[in-house]
Design a protein around this motif. Structure first.
Motif, PDB file in Angstrom:
ATOM      1  N   PRO A  88      48.168  27.146  15.300  1.00  0.00           N
ATOM      2  CA  PRO A  88      47.055  27.123  16.441  1.00  0.00           C
ATOM      3  C   PRO A  88      46.977  28.659  16.800  1.00  0.00           C
ATOM      4  O   PRO A  88      47.882  28.929  17.605  1.00  0.00           O
ATOM      5  CB  PRO A  88      47.673  26.034  17.346  1.00  0.00           C
ATOM      6  CG  PRO A  88      49.157  26.208  17.127  1.00  0.00           C
ATOM      7  CD  PRO A  88      49.332  26.298  15.505  1.00  0.00           C
ATOM      8  N   VAL A  89      45.858  29.503  16.610  1.00  0.00           N
ATOM      9  CA  VAL A  89      45.810  30.491  17.120  1.00  0.00           C
ATOM     10  C   VAL A  89      45.783  30.674  18.619  1.00  0.00           C
ATOM     11  O   VAL A  89      46.268  31.576  19.298  1.00  0.00           O
ATOM     12  CB  VAL A  89      44.616  31.208  16.563  1.00  0.00           C
ATOM     13  CG1 VAL A  89      44.197  32.677  16.853  1.00  0.00           C
ATOM     14  CG2 VAL A  89      44.520  31.376  14.816  1.00  0.00           C
ATOM     15  N   GLY A  90      44.772  29.703  19.250  1.00  0.00           N
ATOM     16  CA  GLY A  90      44.919  29.988  20.845  1.00  0.00           C
ATOM     17  C   GLY A  90      46.163  29.637  21.406  1.00  0.00           C
ATOM     18  O   GLY A  90      46.408  30.744  22.354  1.00  0.00           O
ATOM     19  N   GLU A  91      47.052  28.732  21.098  1.00  0.00           N
ATOM     20  CA  GLU A  91      48.202  28.611  21.506  1.00  0.00           C
ATOM     21  C   GLU A  91      49.218  29.606  21.324  1.00  0.00           C
ATOM     22  O   GLU A  91      49.910  30.037  22.389  1.00  0.00           O
ATOM     23  CB  GLU A  91      48.907  27.216  21.213  1.00  0.00           C
ATOM     24  CG  GLU A  91      48.050  26.208  21.595  1.00  0.00           C
ATOM     25  CD  GLU A  91      48.841  24.623  21.141  1.00  0.00           C
ATOM     26  OE1 GLU A  91      49.997  24.662  20.857  1.00  0.00           O
ATOM     27  OE2 GLU A  91      48.033  23.598  20.733  1.00  0.00           O
ATOM     28  N   VAL A  92      49.106  30.373  20.390  1.00  0.00           N
ATOM     29  CA  VAL A  92      50.020  31.375  19.950  1.00  0.00           C
ATOM     30  C   VAL A  92      49.619  32.430  20.977  1.00  0.00           C
ATOM     31  O   VAL A  92      50.773  32.990  21.624  1.00  0.00           O
ATOM     32  CB  VAL A  92      49.964  31.733  18.544  1.00  0.00           C
ATOM     33  CG1 VAL A  92      50.727  33.157  18.314  1.00  0.00           C
ATOM     34  CG2 VAL A  92      50.430  30.711  17.721  1.00  0.00           C
ATOM     35  N   TRP A  93      48.323  32.948  20.953  1.00  0.00           N
ATOM     36  CA  TRP A  93      48.027  34.118  21.748  1.00  0.00           C
ATOM     37  C   TRP A  93      48.295  33.751  23.292  1.00  0.00           C
ATOM     38  O   TRP A  93      48.748  34.863  24.093  1.00  0.00           O
ATOM     39  CB  TRP A  93      46.728  34.523  21.604  1.00  0.00           C
ATOM     40  CG  TRP A  93      46.453  35.161  20.252  1.00  0.00           C
ATOM     41  CD1 TRP A  93      45.901  34.608  19.136  1.00  0.00           C
ATOM     42  CD2 TRP A  93      47.256  36.470  19.808  1.00  0.00           C
ATOM     43  NE1 TRP A  93      45.844  35.680  18.028  1.00  0.00           N
ATOM     44  CE2 TRP A  93      46.809  36.669  18.268  1.00  0.00           C
ATOM     45  CE3 TRP A  93      48.255  37.328  20.362  1.00  0.00           C
ATOM     46  CZ2 TRP A  93      47.381  37.819  17.580  1.00  0.00           C
ATOM     47  CZ3 TRP A  93      48.736  38.366  19.625  1.00  0.00           C
ATOM     48  CH2 TRP A  93      48.235  38.668  18.277  1.00  0.00           C
ATOM     49  N   SER A  94      48.072  32.660  23.609  1.00  0.00           N
ATOM     50  CA  SER A  94      48.247  31.998  25.115  1.00  0.00           C
ATOM     51  C   SER A  94      49.471  32.472  25.707  1.00  0.00           C
ATOM     52  O   SER A  94      50.039  32.657  26.534  1.00  0.00           O
ATOM     53  CB  SER A  94      47.532  30.960  25.631  1.00  0.00           C
ATOM     54  OG  SER A  94      48.209  29.896  24.642  1.00  0.00           O
ATOM     55  N   THR A  95      50.470  31.932  24.696  1.00  0.00           N
ATOM     56  CA  THR A  95      52.076  32.210  24.789  1.00  0.00           C
ATOM     57  C   THR A  95      52.401  33.517  24.790  1.00  0.00           C
ATOM     58  O   THR A  95      53.353  34.017  25.829  1.00  0.00           O
ATOM     59  CB  THR A  95      52.642  31.342  23.654  1.00  0.00           C
ATOM     60  OG1 THR A  95      52.427  29.900  23.744  1.00  0.00           O
ATOM     61  CG2 THR A  95      54.187  31.223  24.292  1.00  0.00           C
ATOM     62  N   ILE A  96      51.944  34.287  23.897  1.00  0.00           N
ATOM     63  CA  ILE A  96      52.400  35.803  23.902  1.00  0.00           C
ATOM     64  C   ILE A  96      51.893  36.483  24.984  1.00  0.00           C
ATOM     65  O   ILE A  96      52.617  37.398  25.621  1.00  0.00           O
ATOM     66  CB  ILE A  96      51.987  36.368  22.659  1.00  0.00           C
ATOM     67  CG1 ILE A  96      52.743  35.815  21.431  1.00  0.00           C
ATOM     68  CG2 ILE A  96      52.378  38.009  22.435  1.00  0.00           C
ATOM     69  CD1 ILE A  96      52.276  36.205  20.039  1.00  0.00           C
ATOM     70  N   LEU A  97      50.831  36.375  25.610  1.00  0.00           N
ATOM     71  CA  LEU A  97      49.849  37.134  26.514  1.00  0.00           C
ATOM     72  C   LEU A  97      50.107  36.424  27.847  1.00  0.00           C
ATOM     73  O   LEU A  97      49.512  37.042  28.635  1.00  0.00           O
ATOM     74  CB  LEU A  97      48.568  37.209  26.182  1.00  0.00           C
ATOM     75  CG  LEU A  97      48.279  37.816  24.645  1.00  0.00           C
ATOM     76  CD1 LEU A  97      46.775  37.829  24.733  1.00  0.00           C
ATOM     77  CD2 LEU A  97      48.739  39.234  24.746  1.00  0.00           C
ATOM     78  N   SER A  98      51.108  35.351  27.811  1.00  0.00           N
ATOM     79  CA  SER A  98      51.313  34.917  29.234  1.00  0.00           C
ATOM     80  C   SER A  98      52.289  35.958  30.216  1.00  0.00           C
ATOM     81  O   SER A  98      52.825  36.649  29.416  1.00  0.00           O
ATOM     82  CB  SER A  98      52.157  33.603  29.124  1.00  0.00           C
ATOM     83  OG  SER A  98      53.263  33.742  28.667  1.00  0.00           O
ATOM     84  N   VAL A  99      52.132  35.784  31.493  1.00  0.00           N
ATOM     85  CA  VAL A  99      52.654  36.680  32.359  1.00  0.00           C
ATOM     86  C   VAL A  99      54.263  36.259  32.375  1.00  0.00           C
ATOM     87  O   VAL A  99      54.687  35.029  32.291  1.00  0.00           O
ATOM     88  CB  VAL A  99      52.196  36.611  33.802  1.00  0.00           C
ATOM     89  CG1 VAL A  99      52.978  37.470  34.716  1.00  0.00           C
ATOM     90  CG2 VAL A  99      50.624  36.766  33.753  1.00  0.00           C
ATOM     91  N   PRO A 100      55.238  37.390  31.915  1.00  0.00           N
ATOM     92  CA  PRO A 100      56.573  37.002  31.937  1.00  0.00           C
ATOM     93  C   PRO A 100      57.116  36.649  33.119  1.00  0.00           C
ATOM     94  O   PRO A 100      56.603  37.422  34.211  1.00  0.00           O
ATOM     95  CB  PRO A 100      57.227  38.190  31.390  1.00  0.00           C
ATOM     96  CG  PRO A 100      56.350  39.251  31.704  1.00  0.00           C
ATOM     97  CD  PRO A 100      54.805  38.590  31.649  1.00  0.00           C
ATOM     98  N   ALA A 101      58.223  35.981  33.222  1.00  0.00           N
ATOM     99  CA  ALA A 101      59.270  35.599  34.463  1.00  0.00           C
ATOM    100  C   ALA A 101      59.944  36.829  35.052  1.00  0.00           C
ATOM    101  O   ALA A 101      59.853  37.757  34.372  1.00  0.00           O
ATOM    102  CB  ALA A 101      59.812  34.291  34.348  1.00  0.00           C
ATOM    103  N   SER A 102      60.516  36.681  36.122  1.00  0.00           N
ATOM    104  CA  SER A 102      61.264  38.020  36.588  1.00  0.00           C
ATOM    105  C   SER A 102      62.487  38.178  35.677  1.00  0.00           C
ATOM    106  O   SER A 102      62.655  39.452  35.436  1.00  0.00           O
ATOM    107  CB  SER A 102      61.978  37.591  37.993  1.00  0.00           C
ATOM    108  OG  SER A 102      60.652  37.551  38.820  1.00  0.00           O
ATOM    109  N   ARG A 103      62.902  37.072  35.177  1.00  0.00           N
ATOM    110  CA  ARG A 103      64.285  37.167  34.355  1.00  0.00           C
ATOM    111  C   ARG A 103      63.568  37.891  32.857  1.00  0.00           C
ATOM    112  O   ARG A 103      64.289  38.995  32.359  1.00  0.00           O
ATOM    113  CB  ARG A 103      64.810  36.051  34.031  1.00  0.00           C
ATOM    114  CG  ARG A 103      65.756  36.171  32.674  1.00  0.00           C
ATOM    115  CD  ARG A 103      66.756  34.869  32.832  1.00  0.00           C
ATOM    116  NE  ARG A 103      67.778  34.959  31.826  1.00  0.00           N
ATOM    117  CZ  ARG A 103      69.176  34.211  31.823  1.00  0.00           C
ATOM    118  NH1 ARG A 103      68.862  33.289  32.525  1.00  0.00           N
ATOM    119  NH2 ARG A 103      69.758  34.381  30.899  1.00  0.00           N
ATOM    120  N   ASN A 104      62.444  37.419  32.465  1.00  0.00           N
ATOM    121  CA  ASN A 104      61.810  37.930  31.265  1.00  0.00           C
ATOM    122  C   ASN A 104      61.522  39.473  31.411  1.00  0.00           C
ATOM    123  O   ASN A 104      61.571  40.339  30.519  1.00  0.00           O
ATOM    124  CB  ASN A 104      60.576  37.195  30.752  1.00  0.00           C
ATOM    125  CG  ASN A 104      61.095  35.779  30.494  1.00  0.00           C
ATOM    126  OD1 ASN A 104      60.697  34.768  30.975  1.00  0.00           O
ATOM    127  ND2 ASN A 104      61.826  35.450  29.507  1.00  0.00           N
TER     128      ASN A 104
END
Length: 374
Positions: free
Chosen positions: A37-53
């Motif tokens: 799933p292209v959309g889900e992959v990019w939405s996960t990668i491009l999501s805003v990281p949490a403070s720990r991340n």
């Protein structure tokens, strides 16, 4: 801002943007071919990281930045130092042993260990520089071979110097005393929200790299030798000495690559110490075009992709190796896009020169003396 500066700025920005768009498109095609799933992959990668991340991204970028700077020093001399991986392994092991012995009190012990790491990295890289300068041996071949030798030597001496923990199969040196550790920088109250204190030293290294290459005679000689060895010889530069010096400096910076981890989180060198940092530096130096700011951006990008790849398999069911494909594609497209933009800029300059030569010169206004005489 003049039109010429705007054009140069536009060309400088268009190259990395073109590379990122091309890498995005190629990776998407790979995902489509694999049925992911292209959309889900990019939405996960491009999501805003949490403070720990976010803390993990900055910490990883600090290590990758030092690796990129080490490679970039060689690149500016037209030397391909592939041996950063071996150089930082040797340096990290020696620094861990020195710091663990605590021959000096407090942070004097830290300074001694860091100096030992830089010296070890410089000496290990200097072998390749000496072979290149005196025997003409390609630094690519010699540094690759030295990587394997370094891995074997460190593994051998680690068994000799390791302090065995009961009930554990992990080999590690003595822990660095608390008084010799570099304090981390807290950005939150929760666990895992600390930045390596070595981040400040990494920034100083980046500034020193810029100052050395752009504001000193040595840096000018180094860049001149890298651009044309023949011209450097004609101008009186000792190319052999510059080759050895460049590899020594590159190795010294490579010796710092493992220091953020050693003094910020691991506190000892063991069989689980992070590997592969030297090879990532090659890609980051290429991505950053050997510029300290560009290398910092490249290190942050690679660290961000590495961190965001962790939840891919859990949330999307896609192998995190897709990020490695993306990173490799970015490097390839950056090299190609910069060449395309460079040729486009040369063509624009040629067209501007051609227009200037074909246009008639402006009419010279007549002076008052000429009007009176007429």
């Amino acid at each position: 801002m003049s039109q010429e500066r705007l054009l140069r700025l536009g060309l400088a920005i268009s190259a990395p943007l073109l590379a990122l768009v091309a890498a995005f498109a190629i990776t998407s095609l790979v995902l489509i071919a694999a049925g992911d799933p292209v959309g889900e992959v990019w939405s996960t990668i491009l999501s805003v990281p949490a403070s720990r991340n976010f803390a993990n991204i900055v910490n990883n970028a600090t290590v990758l930045y030092l690796s990129g700077i080490a490679v970039a020093v060689g690149f500016r001399m037209n030397l391909f130092n592939i041996g950063v991986d071996g150089q930082y392994r040797v340096a990290a092991f020696i620094a861990a042993v020195v710091a663990g012995e605590a021959w000096l009190p407090g942070h004097l012990n830290t300074v001694l260990a860091i100096a030992a790491a830089m010296l070890a990295g410089a000496m290990w890289a200097g072998i390749a520089g000496l072979l290149r300068a005196t025997r003409g041996v390609s630094e690519v071949i010699s540094t690759i071979m030295l990587n394997f030798i370094a891995t074997g030597l460190v593994a051998y001496f680690l068994r000799k110097a390791a302090v065995r923990t009961p009930g554990s199969n992990t080999l590690a040196t003595k822990e660095i005393p608390e008084g010799s550790r570099i304090p981390n920088i807290s950005i939150g109250d929760g666990p895992g929200q600390d930045l390596y204190g070595f981040l400040v030293i990494a920034a100083v290294v980046g500034f020193a790299y810029w100052f050395l290459l752009n504001r000193t005679r040595f840096g000018f000689d180094l860049r001149a030798t890298g651009q044309s060895g023949t011209a450097a010889v004609a101008s009186g530069i000792n190319v052999r000495r510059m080759t050895i010096a460049a590899m020594l400096i590159s190795g010294a910076v490579a010796g710092l690559v493992g220091m953020p981890i050693l003094f910020g989180s691991a506190y000892s060198y063991g069989s689980t110490f992070q590997s592969g940092l030297g090879f990532a530096g090659i890609a980051i130096a290429l991505l950053g075009r050997n510029n300290p700011i560009g290398i910092a951006v490249g290190a942050l990008l690679f660290a961000y992709l590495n961190e965001q790849s962790n939840p891919l398999q859990i949330l999307v069911g896609v192998s995190p190796d897709i990020v490695a494909i993306t990173q490799g594609t970015i490097v390839l497209t950056v090299v190609i896009s910069y060449e395309v933009v460079r040729r486009f800029g040369i063509r624009l300059e040629q067209q501007a020169v051609a227009r200037a030569l074909t246009e008639p010169p402006p009419a010279r206004p007549s002076s008052p003396n000429e009007e009176v005489s007429a």
